[in-house]
Scaffold this motif. Structure first.
Motif, PDB file in Angstrom:
ATOM      1  N   VAL A   1     -56.197  18.346  -3.408  1.00  0.00           N
ATOM      2  CA  VAL A   1     -55.067  17.574  -3.009  1.00  0.00           C
ATOM      3  C   VAL A   1     -54.539  18.063  -1.528  1.00  0.00           C
ATOM      4  CG1 VAL A   1     -52.650  16.440  -3.177  1.00  0.00           C
ATOM      5  CG2 VAL A   1     -54.427  16.941  -5.325  1.00  0.00           C
ATOM      6  N   LEU A   2     -54.408  19.313  -1.462  1.00  0.00           N
ATOM      7  CA  LEU A   2     -53.950  20.195  -0.042  1.00  0.00           C
ATOM      8  C   LEU A   2     -55.216  19.877   0.851  1.00  0.00           C
ATOM      9  CD1 LEU A   2     -51.717  21.143   1.017  1.00  0.00           C
ATOM     10  CD2 LEU A   2     -52.463  23.592   0.079  1.00  0.00           C
ATOM     11  N   VAL A   3     -56.293  20.065   0.499  1.00  0.00           N
ATOM     12  CA  VAL A   3     -57.521  20.007   1.512  1.00  0.00           C
ATOM     13  C   VAL A   3     -57.428  18.514   1.990  1.00  0.00           C
ATOM     14  CG1 VAL A   3     -60.000  19.958   1.844  1.00  0.00           C
ATOM     15  CG2 VAL A   3     -58.807  21.852   0.424  1.00  0.00           C
ATOM     16  N   ALA A   4     -57.460  17.528   1.165  1.00  0.00           N
ATOM     17  CA  ALA A   4     -57.467  16.047   1.751  1.00  0.00           C
ATOM     18  C   ALA A   4     -56.183  15.827   2.544  1.00  0.00           C
ATOM     19  CB  ALA A   4     -57.258  15.306   0.389  1.00  0.00           C
ATOM     20  N   ALA A   5     -55.180  16.354   2.334  1.00  0.00           N
ATOM     21  CA  ALA A   5     -53.795  16.458   2.992  1.00  0.00           C
ATOM     22  C   ALA A   5     -53.851  16.774   4.445  1.00  0.00           C
ATOM     23  CB  ALA A   5     -52.657  16.845   2.405  1.00  0.00           C
TER      24      ALA A   5
ATOM     25  N   ARG B   1     -56.817  17.103   6.242  1.00  0.00           N
ATOM     26  CA  ARG B   1     -57.459  16.264   6.991  1.00  0.00           C
ATOM     27  C   ARG B   1     -56.785  14.893   7.453  1.00  0.00           C
ATOM     28  NH1 ARG B   1     -61.850  14.534   3.105  1.00  0.00           N
ATOM     29  NH2 ARG B   1     -61.205  16.415   1.677  1.00  0.00           N
ATOM     30  N   GLU B   2     -55.593  14.489   6.822  1.00  0.00           N
ATOM     31  CA  GLU B   2     -54.884  13.369   7.019  1.00  0.00           C
ATOM     32  C   GLU B   2     -53.858  13.806   8.015  1.00  0.00           C
ATOM     33  OE1 GLU B   2     -53.409  11.028   3.553  1.00  0.00           O
ATOM     34  OE2 GLU B   2     -55.479  11.208   2.884  1.00  0.00           O
ATOM     35  N   GLY B   3     -53.183  15.017   7.871  1.00  0.00           N
ATOM     36  CA  GLY B   3     -52.423  15.574   8.817  1.00  0.00           C
ATOM     37  C   GLY B   3     -51.055  15.549   8.217  1.00  0.00           C
ATOM     38  N   SER B   4     -50.790  15.292   6.993  1.00  0.00           N
ATOM     39  CA  SER B   4     -49.574  15.065   6.331  1.00  0.00           C
ATOM     40  C   SER B   4     -49.521  15.817   4.901  1.00  0.00           C
ATOM     41  CB  SER B   4     -49.132  13.827   6.081  1.00  0.00           C
ATOM     42  OG  SER B   4     -49.846  12.844   5.083  1.00  0.00           O
ATOM     43  N   ILE B   5     -48.357  16.227   4.240  1.00  0.00           N
ATOM     44  CA  ILE B   5     -48.059  16.617   3.203  1.00  0.00           C
ATOM     45  C   ILE B   5     -47.911  15.632   2.117  1.00  0.00           C
ATOM     46  CG2 ILE B   5     -47.013  18.510   1.840  1.00  0.00           C
ATOM     47  CD1 ILE B   5     -48.502  19.859   3.939  1.00  0.00           C
ATOM     48  N   PRO B   6     -48.677  15.531   1.002  1.00  0.00           N
ATOM     49  CA  PRO B   6     -48.345  14.398   0.162  1.00  0.00           C
ATOM     50  C   PRO B   6     -46.950  14.817  -0.772  1.00  0.00           C
ATOM     51  CG  PRO B   6     -50.169  15.687  -0.788  1.00  0.00           C
ATOM     52  CD  PRO B   6     -49.824  16.307   0.658  1.00  0.00           C
ATOM     53  N   LEU B   7     -46.397  13.718  -0.972  1.00  0.00           N
ATOM     54  CA  LEU B   7     -45.086  13.711  -1.725  1.00  0.00           C
ATOM     55  C   LEU B   7     -45.691  13.535  -3.374  1.00  0.00           C
ATOM     56  CD1 LEU B   7     -42.667  11.627   0.125  1.00  0.00           C
ATOM     57  CD2 LEU B   7     -43.035  13.943   0.111  1.00  0.00           C
ATOM     58  N   GLY B   8     -46.856  12.874  -3.780  1.00  0.00           N
ATOM     59  CA  GLY B   8     -47.179  12.865  -4.985  1.00  0.00           C
ATOM     60  C   GLY B   8     -48.789  12.400  -4.875  1.00  0.00           C
ATOM     61  N   HIS B   9     -49.250  12.361  -6.194  1.00  0.00           N
ATOM     62  CA  HIS B   9     -50.692  12.288  -6.289  1.00  0.00           C
ATOM     63  C   HIS B   9     -51.122  11.529  -7.430  1.00  0.00           C
ATOM     64  CE1 HIS B   9     -55.128  13.038  -5.924  1.00  0.00           C
ATOM     65  NE2 HIS B   9     -54.917  13.585  -7.050  1.00  0.00           N
ATOM     66  N   ALA B  10     -52.042  10.598  -7.641  1.00  0.00           N
ATOM     67  CA  ALA B  10     -52.369   9.983  -8.609  1.00  0.00           C
ATOM     68  C   ALA B  10     -53.795  10.034  -9.085  1.00  0.00           C
ATOM     69  CB  ALA B  10     -51.980   8.411  -8.671  1.00  0.00           C
ATOM     70  N   ARG B  11     -54.343  10.240 -10.232  1.00  0.00           N
ATOM     71  CA  ARG B  11     -55.689  10.528 -10.536  1.00  0.00           C
ATOM     72  C   ARG B  11     -56.079   9.848 -11.577  1.00  0.00           C
ATOM     73  NH1 ARG B  11     -57.796  14.896 -14.043  1.00  0.00           N
ATOM     74  NH2 ARG B  11     -55.431  15.013 -14.516  1.00  0.00           N
ATOM     75  N   GLN B  12     -57.134   9.235 -11.479  1.00  0.00           N
ATOM     76  CA  GLN B  12     -57.571   8.502 -12.646  1.00  0.00           C
ATOM     77  C   GLN B  12     -58.135   9.400 -13.919  1.00  0.00           C
ATOM     78  OE1 GLN B  12     -57.754   5.105 -13.066  1.00  0.00           O
ATOM     79  NE2 GLN B  12     -57.119   4.521 -11.240  1.00  0.00           N
ATOM     80  N   GLY B  13     -58.277   8.942 -14.894  1.00  0.00           N
ATOM     81  CA  GLY B  13     -58.640   9.867 -15.923  1.00  0.00           C
ATOM     82  C   GLY B  13     -60.154  10.369 -15.660  1.00  0.00           C
ATOM     83  N   GLN B  14     -60.563  11.467 -16.176  1.00  0.00           N
ATOM     84  CA  GLN B  14     -61.825  12.096 -15.733  1.00  0.00           C
ATOM     85  C   GLN B  14     -62.327  12.670 -17.163  1.00  0.00           C
ATOM     86  OE1 GLN B  14     -61.248  14.731 -12.244  1.00  0.00           O
ATOM     87  NE2 GLN B  14     -61.033  12.850 -10.926  1.00  0.00           N
ATOM     88  N   GLY B  15     -63.457  12.473 -17.893  1.00  0.00           N
ATOM     89  CA  GLY B  15     -64.043  13.112 -18.980  1.00  0.00           C
ATOM     90  C   GLY B  15     -62.670  13.220 -19.988  1.00  0.00           C
ATOM     91  N   ARG B  16     -62.277  14.132 -20.472  1.00  0.00           N
ATOM     92  CA  ARG B  16     -61.453  14.252 -21.510  1.00  0.00           C
ATOM     93  C   ARG B  16     -59.817  14.136 -21.148  1.00  0.00           C
ATOM     94  NH1 ARG B  16     -62.933  18.728 -26.315  1.00  0.00           N
ATOM     95  NH2 ARG B  16     -64.692  17.708 -26.945  1.00  0.00           N
TER      96      ARG B  16
END
Length: 152
Positions: free
Chosen positions: A78-82, A84-99
C-alpha cells in the motif's frame, strides 16, 4: 494423628502481602471507564465501528464477511503504491484472496493528521469507510450512501 499447628509467621507473611501497611486490600487501579478515560486509539476504533454499523443496513448484505480493521500507518504494498501516486492513503480496500476474505483498513495516523477536532474526525472516518466500502463493492460512494458528499 493431629494436624500440625499452623505456623504463625506464615499467616502473618500472607496477611501482610495482601494488607500492606495496614491500609486494607488494594482496590481497582482505575474507576469504571468513562469517556474521558478512554484512549485515542479506543475512540478512533469506536468511530470506525459506528461508521460501519451505520453503513451495513444501507449495503443490504453486500458487506457480510468483510473484515474491518484499523492500522496505525500504511505499510508494505500500500505504501509503495502511495509513493507512486504521491499521497498517503487514509484507507485501503482489498478483495478476498485465497483463504483471507475481503478487508477494509482505515489508517489512524493519516486520518488524525488531517483534522482539527473530534467532529471533523468522525466525519472523515465516516467518509473513508464509505469510500473504501464502495471501492470494495465496485459502486460509487453515492450509490452506497445517499448522505455521502465527499467532504468531511
Amino acid at each position: 494423628m493431629t494436624d500440625p499447628a499452623p505456623d504463625p509467621h506464615a499467616t502473618t507473611a500472607r496477611r501482610l502481602a495482601r494488607d500492606r501497611r495496614g491500609r486494607g486490600r488494594r482496590g481497582p487501579l482505575a474507576w469504571p471507564p468513562v469517556p474521558e478515560m478512554t484512549s485515542r486509539e479506543d475512540r478512533f476504533d469506536q468511530l470506525v465501528l459506528d461508521a460501519v454499523e451505520r453503513l451495513v443496513p444501507r449495503a443490504a448484505g453486500r458487506l457480510d464477511g468483510v473484515e474491518v480493521a484499523v492500522e496505525l500507518v500504511p505499510g508494505g504494498d500500500v505504501l509503495v503504491a502511495a509513493e507512486r501516486e504521491g499521497s498517503i492513503p487514509l484507507g485501503h480496500a482489498r478483495q478476498g484472496q485465497g483463504r483471507s476474505g475481503p478487508r477494509i483498513v482505515v489508517y489512524r495516523r493519516p486520518v488524525e493528521s488531517r483534522v482539527r477536532d473530534r467532529t471533523e474526525l468522525a466525519e472523515l472516518v465516516d467518509t473513508v469507510v464509505v469510500e473504501q466500502a464502495a471501492a470494495l463493492l465496485m459502486v460509487t460512494p453515492e450509490d452506497l450512501d445517499p448522505d455521502y458528499d465527499g467532504h468531511p
